[in-house]
Design an enzyme around this catalytic site. Structure first.
Site, short mmCIF file in Angstrom:
data_model
loop_
_atom_site.label_atom_id
_atom_site.label_comp_id
_atom_site.label_asym_id
_atom_site.label_seq_id
_atom_site.Cartn_x
_atom_site.Cartn_y
_atom_site.Cartn_z
N GLU A 97 52.81 41.07 39.66
CA GLU A 97 52.69 41.47 38.25
C GLU A 97 51.57 40.67 37.57
O GLU A 97 51.21 39.58 38.03
CB GLU A 97 53.99 41.27 37.50
CG GLU A 97 54.43 39.84 37.35
CD GLU A 97 55.77 39.76 36.62
OE1 GLU A 97 55.77 39.90 35.39
OE2 GLU A 97 56.79 39.57 37.30
N LYS A 152 44.32 33.55 40.11
CA LYS A 152 43.67 33.54 38.80
C LYS A 152 42.37 34.35 38.82
O LYS A 152 41.66 34.41 39.82
CB LYS A 152 43.32 32.09 38.40
CG LYS A 152 44.54 31.17 38.31
CD LYS A 152 45.41 31.46 37.12
CE LYS A 152 44.94 30.81 35.87
NZ LYS A 152 45.39 29.45 35.64
N TYR A 207 40.08 21.38 32.24
CA TYR A 207 41.33 20.67 32.50
C TYR A 207 41.68 20.77 33.99
O TYR A 207 41.99 19.77 34.64
CB TYR A 207 42.46 21.26 31.63
CG TYR A 207 43.77 20.54 31.83
CD1 TYR A 207 44.63 20.90 32.87
CD2 TYR A 207 44.15 19.48 31.02
CE1 TYR A 207 45.81 20.23 33.10
CE2 TYR A 207 45.34 18.80 31.24
CZ TYR A 207 46.17 19.18 32.28
OH TYR A 207 47.32 18.50 32.50
N ASP A 208 41.62 22.01 34.52
CA ASP A 208 41.98 22.23 35.93
C ASP A 208 41.10 21.39 36.86
O ASP A 208 41.56 20.83 37.85
CB ASP A 208 41.82 23.71 36.31
CG ASP A 208 42.88 24.57 35.65
OD1 ASP A 208 43.86 24.01 35.13
OD2 ASP A 208 42.72 25.81 35.63
N ASP A 242 40.60 25.63 29.70
CA ASP A 242 41.52 25.40 30.82
C ASP A 242 40.78 25.00 32.09
O ASP A 242 41.25 24.15 32.86
CB ASP A 242 42.32 26.67 31.11
CG ASP A 242 43.27 26.98 29.98
OD1 ASP A 242 43.93 28.02 30.04
OD2 ASP A 242 43.35 26.17 29.03
N TYR A 267 57.83 39.86 27.97
CA TYR A 267 58.17 40.49 29.25
C TYR A 267 58.94 39.46 30.07
O TYR A 267 58.49 38.30 30.20
CB TYR A 267 56.92 40.88 30.04
CG TYR A 267 56.28 42.18 29.59
CD1 TYR A 267 57.05 43.31 29.32
CD2 TYR A 267 54.89 42.28 29.47
CE1 TYR A 267 56.45 44.49 28.91
CE2 TYR A 267 54.29 43.46 29.08
CZ TYR A 267 55.09 44.57 28.79
OH TYR A 267 54.50 45.74 28.41
N SER A 321 56.21 25.28 37.32
CA SER A 321 54.92 25.94 37.10
C SER A 321 54.55 26.65 38.41
O SER A 321 55.31 26.62 39.37
CB SER A 321 53.85 24.93 36.72
OG SER A 321 53.77 23.98 37.74
O1 I6G Z 1 54.44 30.82 34.39
C1 I6G Z 1 54.83 31.92 35.03
C2 I6G Z 1 54.30 33.13 34.66
C3 I6G Z 1 54.68 34.28 35.30
C4 I6G Z 1 55.80 31.84 36.05
C5 I6G Z 1 56.19 33.03 36.70
C6 I6G Z 1 55.62 34.24 36.30
O2 I6G Z 1 56.01 35.33 36.96
C7 I6G Z 1 55.40 36.54 36.64
N1 I6G Z 1 57.11 32.96 37.68
C8 I6G Z 1 57.62 31.79 38.04
C9 I6G Z 1 58.61 31.75 39.14
C10 I6G Z 1 57.23 30.63 37.39
N2 I6G Z 1 56.33 30.65 36.41
C11 I6G Z 1 57.79 29.33 37.78
#
Ligand code: I6G
Length: 677
Positions: free
Chosen positions: A114, A320, A36-37, A33, A227, A82
């Site tokens: 989270e 990240k 790619y990034d 990744d 989840y 995304s």
């Molecule tokens: O790709 C994602 C992973 C986790 C997410 C996300 C996420 O929330 C814990 N939340 C949003 C609003 C979006 N993608 C667009």
């Protein structure tokens, strides 16, 4: 110049689209990744400086790949976006500052946070409370219908809990991540390997591969989990849903959708950074893989004010972790001989920064692994470093193979002592059979013998052991105790003081325990726990040495293979001579008193230790529990009687709670020990 820019943009777009296809459509990524990034960032920079050259098929203009043809296409009612990424605290502070500035009237913003799972984003559409459609994200606008497969995921409810139009609206789209927990991933890869199938490079690919099965029975067997992370499209939701993101997550949970227990609400950017660090610290204890932490502005009215940029919300960001996979060149393969004679190919790599450290070596395990990877010297390889695990080569980037790439040839004899190599049928490992006559095995055996969990000799490092063996000053473990301070002082980087200290440490190490001594002998398959079980069972070294296979099998955790290795080790005259020598030189341990059976108050009880134990070390706690008759296992299961949870206990604690296992704190355990002194 402009032509050069145009060419660079076209090349980057083509390369990235190819990588996207491999990743999203074929489920066969060829580059990590991070690579790619990096390319995407270069493209975005070039496009920003030359907006006239943005190509309609540029990956900067879309979120993901295209839908697989084998599944019906589904158009998302609201685009599945995304997330923007932050790679350091500075990026996070800039994100918060932008939000504060745009929202004007607030200085401290509330965020919902989270872990970011290494899984696959999916949409679950509930109509009147029933799951009617599940779809992958696809390119964000169009995904694939995976309803039948998703229905097999045990934690996803087919029917929402509660009452229609009271607890949930007539149409409710829950979005979240489908993932494969780490143990399921490892099991799946072992099964793939055993069946001669291709192994998955990471849990994300394994989850994607499992979801995209045309036969949903296969999906069902894979143990996928889910989840929820947000609510998407809704109809007739008037006053039914919270206007806090966290509040909505709790509502989803009440409706029966799994919510990550780590989800939390915090105030301000400093608390976000503290949360990030907390998750980074417990990352290895989690039962699933994550690649960062997601932060979202908690208030929905505030989210609405902030809106979106291009394809990502302004109100959310993924902070990240440093990349765990990187690409580098395999420069050479060397063959190392270990303590048990196993010949291990070690990859020498062009140094690369991955998972927060610079890596220049990775294990290639054995000849089977080299064949499985199909790797050659000179290849570009993807290496992975997760937590404290030894870096691994996960794949070869075949389209980068140079013409000069060289086949890796396994040596025909021991690369250290030139003895013959042996391979037992059915085993992947190839060994040098020369035992302590092989200098490499001697060095490694000595390192094991003096290590902390064995005789624990202070100040006798690996380099000094190598030098002592190279100078032929030490030929067996017993020779260590015959060393002369004067000879040691003459060695490189040693002086009289350090030599005297070493002799003192060796003298001190002579007083040990039977378990540590047996462990220190380095008998194959006899680890710390088995050595302790042997000591507690037989009480004396003589009895362990004389024990026949039948009586060895009575010892907890000793099976046929361990018994065979024990018998073989003690039958060798050379090993007997070294042991006699060691005892004559003064190695000693306290007599172990037999424990009356009524004192084995924990007989038949299985314990698991987790988290940090502050007063007693893990090993001492384990030894004490075992001396009271308990079995100490590594993982929690329905058979566990008690979990001792120290500080920062993670997934084992959660699992024990869900299984209703008795949970002790460290203090509970100490109080129990005090009662049974
Ligand atoms: O790709 C994602 C992973 C986790 C997410 C996300 C996420 O929330 C814990 N939340 C949003 C609003 C979006 N993608 C667009």
């Amino acid at each position: 110049m402009t032509l050069a820019i145009q060419t660079s943009i076209t090349e980057l777009v083509n390369t990235l689209n190819e990588y996207n296809h491999q990743y999203y459509v074929l489920d066969e990524p060829t580059v990590p990744d991070a690579e790619y990034d990096r390319l995407l960032l270069s493209l975005k920079e070039l496009e920003a400086a030359n907006p006239g050259y943005i190509l309609p098929n540029s990956p900067s203009q879309k979120v993901g790949g295209v839908a697989l043809k084998a599944f019906t296409q589904v158009e998302h009612k609201l685009p599945m976006l995304s997330l923007d990424n932050a790679f350091n605290a500075g990026d996070m502070q800039a994100f918060d500052k932008r939000n504060v500035e745009r929202l004007m009237d607030k200085q401290i913003l509330t965020y919902c946070c989270e872990p970011k799972l290494d899984g696959l984003a999916v949409s679950l559409m509930y109509q009147d409370g029933l799951l009617v459609q599940a779809a992958t994200r696809g390119d964000g606008k169009i995904g694939e219908d995976i309803t039948e497969n998703v229905k097999t995921i045990r934690c996803i409810p087919l029917q929402l809990r509660g009452e229609l139009n009271k607890d949930y609206p007539s149409v409710l789209e829950a979005r979240g991540e489908v993932f494969l927990p780490t143990d399921g991933f490892e099991r799946l890869n072992q099964a793939q390997k055993a069946a001669g199938n291709k192994m998955f490079a990471n849990p994300r690919n394994a989850a994607a591969g499992s979801l995209r099965q045309l036969d949903s029975k296969i999906t069902a067997a894979r143990g996928l989990a889910f989840y929820a992370y947000s609510i998407g499209y809704i109809e007739d939701a008037e006053n039914l849903l919270s206007d806090s993101h966290y509040g909505r997550m709790v509502q989803l949970k009440q409706l029966g959708l799994p919510m990550n227990p780590e989800v939390a609400k915090v105030e301000g950017i400093d608390a976000c950074l503290t949360y990030y660090q907390g998750i980074a610290d417990k990352r290895n204890a989690l039962s699933y893989e994550i690649d960062g932490v997601v932060f979202k502005i908690d208030s929905l009215p505030e989210q609405n004010k902030l809106g979106f940029v291009a394809k990502a919300p302004r109100w959310a960001i993924a902070h990240k972790f440093p990349a765990q996979e990187e690409m580098t060149i395999l420069e050479e393969v060397e063959f190392q001989v270990g303590r048990t004679g196993a010949v291990t190919p070690v990859a020498r790599l062009a140094p690369v920064f991955v998972g927060g450290v610079t890596v220049s070596n990775a294990t290639l395990h054995n000849a089977d692994e080299i064949n499985r990877l199909g790797v050659k010297v000179g290849d570009s390889v993807v290496i992975r470093r997760a937590g404290d695990v030894i870096p691994q080569i996960v794949s070869v980037v075949l389209n980068r193979r140079p013409e000069t790439a060289k086949e890796i040839r396994f040596p025909e004899c021991c690369p250290v002592c030139s003895s013959d190599l042996e391979q037992i049928e059915g085993e992947a490992v190839i060994r040098c059979g020369a035992g302590l006559f092989c200098q490499a095995q001697l060095k490694e055996s000595l390192k094991h013998f003096v290590s902390r969990k064995a005789l624990n000799v202070d100040g006798l490092g690996d380099k000094l052991i190598d030098a002592l063996v190279d100078k032929k000053m030490v030929k067996t473990p017993a020779d260590l105790f015959r060393l002369d301070a004067f000879d040691v002082a003459c060695m490189d980087r040693m002086g009289q003081k350090s030599a005297a200290k070493l002799i003192e440490a060796l003298e001190k190490a002579k007083s040990t325990t039977l378990a540590k001594f047996v462990y220190g002998l380095g008998i194959r398959e006899v680890g710390e726990a088995t050595a302790l079980n042997l000591a507690l069972h037989f009480l004396t070294l003589d009895k362990i040495m004389q024990a026949k296979e039948e009586s060895l099998l009575e010892v907890p955790d000793v099976g046929n293979i361990v018994a065979m290795h024990l018998n073989k080790f003690f039958a060798e005259a050379h090993n007997q001579a070294v042991i006699t020598d060691l005892l004559a030189l003064g190695i000693n341990w306290p007599v172990i008193e037999p424990v009356a059976s009524e004192d084995l108050v924990l007989a038949d009880k299985t314990f698991v230790l987790t988290g940090t134990l502050n007063n007693l070390g893990r090993n001492d706690a384990k030894a004490k529990l075992q001396s009271l008759g308990a079995k100490v296992a590594g993982s929690v299961s329905a058979k566990t009687d008690c979990l001792v949870a120290g500080e920062k206990a993670g997934s084992k604690l959660t699992k024990a709670q869900s299984l209703g296992v008795t949970i002790w704190t460290e203090d509970d355990m100490l109080a129990f020990f005090a009662k049974h002194e």
